[in-house]
Design an enzyme around this catalytic site. Structure first.
Site, PDB file in Angstrom:
ATOM      1  N   CYS A 121       0.922  -1.253  -0.355  1.00 12.68           N
ATOM      2  CA  CYS A 121      -0.002   0.056  -0.083  1.00 12.68           C
ATOM      3  C   CYS A 121       1.073   1.293   0.073  1.00 12.68           C
ATOM      4  O   CYS A 121       2.004   1.149   0.260  1.00 12.68           O
ATOM      5  CB  CYS A 121      -1.041   0.131   1.132  1.00 12.68           C
ATOM      6  N   CYS A 123      -0.070   4.033   1.686  1.00  8.62           N
ATOM      7  CA  CYS A 123      -0.191   4.821   3.066  1.00  8.62           C
ATOM      8  C   CYS A 123       0.873   5.267   3.958  1.00  8.62           C
ATOM      9  O   CYS A 123       1.009   6.203   4.621  1.00  8.62           O
ATOM     10  CB  CYS A 123      -1.454   4.801   3.738  1.00  8.62           C
ATOM     11  N   CYS A 131      -3.843   6.388   0.943  1.00  2.00           N
ATOM     12  CA  CYS A 131      -3.394   4.914   0.245  1.00  2.00           C
ATOM     13  C   CYS A 131      -2.839   5.063  -1.161  1.00  2.00           C
ATOM     14  O   CYS A 131      -2.825   3.989  -1.799  1.00  2.00           O
ATOM     15  CB  CYS A 131      -4.482   4.066   0.518  1.00  2.00           C
ATOM     16  N   LYS A 196     -11.729  -5.261   3.069  1.00  2.00           N
ATOM     17  CA  LYS A 196     -11.093  -4.406   4.278  1.00  2.00           C
ATOM     18  C   LYS A 196     -12.138  -3.300   4.226  1.00  2.00           C
ATOM     19  O   LYS A 196     -12.432  -2.561   3.541  1.00  2.00           O
ATOM     20  CB  LYS A 196      -9.922  -4.088   3.840  1.00  2.00           C
ATOM     21  N   ARG A 206      -2.065   3.234  13.020  1.00  2.00           N
ATOM     22  CA  ARG A 206      -1.635   4.754  12.687  1.00  2.00           C
ATOM     23  C   ARG A 206      -0.677   5.297  13.584  1.00  2.00           C
ATOM     24  O   ARG A 206       0.144   5.941  13.028  1.00  2.00           O
ATOM     25  CB  ARG A 206      -2.974   5.316  12.260  1.00  2.00           C
ATOM     26  N   ARG A 218     -10.800   6.862   4.905  1.00  2.00           N
ATOM     27  CA  ARG A 218     -10.402   6.051   3.905  1.00  2.00           C
ATOM     28  C   ARG A 218     -11.741   5.523   3.408  1.00  2.00           C
ATOM     29  O   ARG A 218     -11.996   4.237   2.610  1.00  2.00           O
ATOM     30  CB  ARG A 218      -9.789   4.708   4.364  1.00  2.00           C
ATOM     31  N   GLU A 234     -16.597  -8.308  -3.457  1.00  2.00           N
ATOM     32  CA  GLU A 234     -15.473  -7.669  -3.343  1.00  2.00           C
ATOM     33  C   GLU A 234     -14.327  -9.397  -3.486  1.00  2.00           C
ATOM     34  O   GLU A 234     -13.357  -9.101  -4.075  1.00  2.00           O
ATOM     35  CB  GLU A 234     -15.149  -7.140  -2.142  1.00  2.00           C
ATOM     36  N   LYS A 249     -10.911  -8.237   6.934  1.00  2.00           N
ATOM     37  CA  LYS A 249     -10.152  -7.306   8.011  1.00  2.00           C
ATOM     38  C   LYS A 249     -10.953  -6.367   8.539  1.00  2.00           C
ATOM     39  O   LYS A 249     -11.697  -5.510   7.392  1.00  2.00           O
ATOM     40  CB  LYS A 249      -8.797  -6.909   7.433  1.00  2.00           C
ATOM     41  N   SER A 275      -4.999  -3.969  14.907  1.00  2.00           N
ATOM     42  CA  SER A 275      -4.305  -3.344  16.047  1.00  2.00           C
ATOM     43  C   SER A 275      -5.462  -3.051  17.199  1.00  2.00           C
ATOM     44  O   SER A 275      -5.256  -2.954  18.326  1.00  2.00           O
ATOM     45  CB  SER A 275      -3.625  -2.082  15.688  1.00  2.00           C
ATOM     46  N   TYR A 314      -1.402  -9.726  16.123  1.00  2.00           N
ATOM     47  CA  TYR A 314      -0.133  -9.208  17.265  1.00  2.00           C
ATOM     48  C   TYR A 314       0.189 -10.362  18.345  1.00  2.00           C
ATOM     49  O   TYR A 314       1.178  -9.939  19.018  1.00  2.00           O
ATOM     50  CB  TYR A 314      -0.320  -7.934  17.523  1.00  2.00           C
TER      51      TYR A 314
HETATM   52  C1  PBG Z   1      -2.364  -0.341   5.090  1.00  2.00           C
HETATM   53  C2  PBG Z   1      -2.780  -1.146   6.335  1.00  2.00           C
HETATM   54  C3  PBG Z   1      -3.740  -0.664   7.266  1.00  2.00           C
HETATM   55  C4  PBG Z   1      -3.603  -1.826   8.262  1.00  2.00           C
HETATM   56  C5  PBG Z   1      -3.054  -2.704   7.523  1.00  2.00           C
HETATM   57  N1  PBG Z   1      -2.693  -2.211   6.159  1.00  2.00           N
HETATM   58  C6  PBG Z   1      -4.141   0.664   7.805  1.00  2.00           C
HETATM   59  C7  PBG Z   1      -5.187   1.322   7.112  1.00  2.00           C
HETATM   60  O1  PBG Z   1      -5.797   0.906   6.373  1.00  2.00           O
HETATM   61  O2  PBG Z   1      -5.610   2.416   7.698  1.00  2.00           O
HETATM   62  C8  PBG Z   1      -4.146  -1.825   9.781  1.00  2.00           C
HETATM   63  C9  PBG Z   1      -3.746  -2.875  10.636  1.00  2.00           C
HETATM   64  C10 PBG Z   1      -3.933  -2.721  11.789  1.00  2.00           C
HETATM   65  O3  PBG Z   1      -4.837  -2.146  12.410  1.00  2.00           O
HETATM   66  O4  PBG Z   1      -3.386  -3.716  12.772  1.00  2.00           O
HETATM   67  N2  PBG Z   1      -3.454   0.121   4.285  1.00  2.00           N
HETATM   68 ZN    ZN Z   2      -3.260   2.226   2.818  1.00  2.00          ZN
END
Ligand code: PBG
Ligand code: ZN
Length: 327
Positions: A121, A123, A131, A196, A206, A218, A234, A249, A275, A314
């Site tokens: 990605c 971002c 992104c 996602k 972040r 986003r 999707e 996700k 996260s 994690y």
């Molecule tokens: C990048 C990406 C993100 C995550 C994984 N790849 C952040 C987002 O989309 O803002 C999030 C992973 C997490 O929160 O553990 N696009």
């Molecule tokens: Zn991204």
């Protein structure tokens, strides 16, 4: 069908050995993919404020930690990079000397028996934290896809084993597949972040990746949290474009989606316990409000029971230790 008192569902719950026999879902270390964050510098191992137990690692430290991950019997890591310099078009993401490309080469040179998956990605690499490339406030789809293809190919050249695009641009799976094939990487699988959601659960990430968008959010590319049928569309479109593994996700609040996507596609399915899911369990555990280890294991079994074949988490290292101890 016979009813009580002929039928007593508790009969299978009295004896722990019987409970073991009838258990439907088995969590193993082979299910885990451990997310890791590479930063510039040396000797850096900095704990992420909102993710206790998770660190930003400079490449030398990352290699050491990957050895531990492999020694624990975890089969795979997924790498995220935080570059020295960010710019409008995320140049570090597709530079052969970028943070991730260097990290991949270092891990591959020194760590055996570990799959290196890379997040694709922009971002983490753009100055504005979006992104993709912008025209004003619009994230441009097709121009971004061209850069994602370059990023994916440069990861593969550096030695990545699996490519995982997380950007949610339309058409990127097909374009990346073609880019990989044209450059001699026809056997490198694509793990698509196919489903996602535009989720509040990414907050701590972040902090970890310093990738909060400078303005807006986003929602113009990630999915509306209220939608389920769209997840199937999707997933199916990414399967058609050549995705080898499909991801849903976040995981915990989307168990229904994991099950539906698994049933609809029959594809290998990955779920990302993100996260915020990690941070909530950690925080409540620290306060003594829940039994952290128990809830950690329960959250992982639930994701697998819903239909995930693999879990990005994690908790991978901690959960692997628990599984070893309870063997
Ligand atoms: C990048 C990406 C993100 C995550 C994984 N790849 C952040 C987002 O989309 O803002 C999030 C992973 C997490 O929160 O553990 N696009
Ligand atoms: Zn991204």
């Amino acid at each position: 069908m016979a009813d009580f008192p002929i039928k007593r569902l508790r009969r299978l719950r009295y004896n722990p050995l019987v409970r073991d026999l009838v258990r439907e879902t088995l969590l193993t270390k082979n299910d885990f993919i451990y997310p890791m964050f590479a930063v510039p510098g040396t000797g850096i191992r900095k704990e992420i404020r909102s993710m206790p137990g998770v660190f930003n690692f400079s490449i030398d430290e990352l290699v050491k930690e990957c050895k531990e991950v492999a020694a624990l019997g975890i089969p795979a890591v997924i790498l995220f990079g935080i570059p020295e310099h960010k710019d409008e078009v995320g140049s570090d993401a597709y530079s052969d000397e970028g943070i991730i490309q260097r990290a991949i080469r270092a891990i591959k040179a020194e760590v055996k028996n570990l799959l290196v998956i890379t997040d694709v990605c922009l971002c983490e690499y753009t100055s504005h934290g979006h992104c993709g490339v912008l025209n004003g406030e619009e994230i441009l789809n097709d121009e971004t896809v061209d850069l994602l293809v370059k990023e994916a190919v440069s990861h593969a050249k550096a030695g990545a084993d699996v490519i995982a695009p997380s950007d949610m641009m339309d058409g990127r799976i097909g374009a990346i597949r073609k880019g990989l094939d044209d450059n001699g990487f026809k056997n490198i699988p694509v793990l698509s972040y196919a489903v996602k959601y535009a989720s509040g659960y990414y907050g701590p990430f972040r902090d970890a990746a310093d990738s909060a968008p400078a303005f807006g959010d986003r929602r113009s590319h990630q999915m509306d949290v209220a939608n389920g049928d769209e997840a199937i569309r999707e997933a199916l479109s990414d399967v058609e474009e050549g995705a080898d593994i499909i991801m849903v996700k976040p995981a915990g609040a989307y168990l229904d989606i994991i099950r539906r996507v698994k049933d609809a596609t029959g594809m290998p399915l990955a779920a990302y316990q993100v996260s915020g899911e990690y941070a909530m369990i950690k925080a409540a555990g620290k306060l003594g409000w829940i039994d952290e280890e128990r809830v950690m294991m329960e959250s992982l079994v639930a994701i697998k029971r819903a239909g995930a074949d693999m879990i990005l988490t994690y908790f991978a290292m901690e959960a692997a230790k628990v599984l070893d101890r309870n063997k």
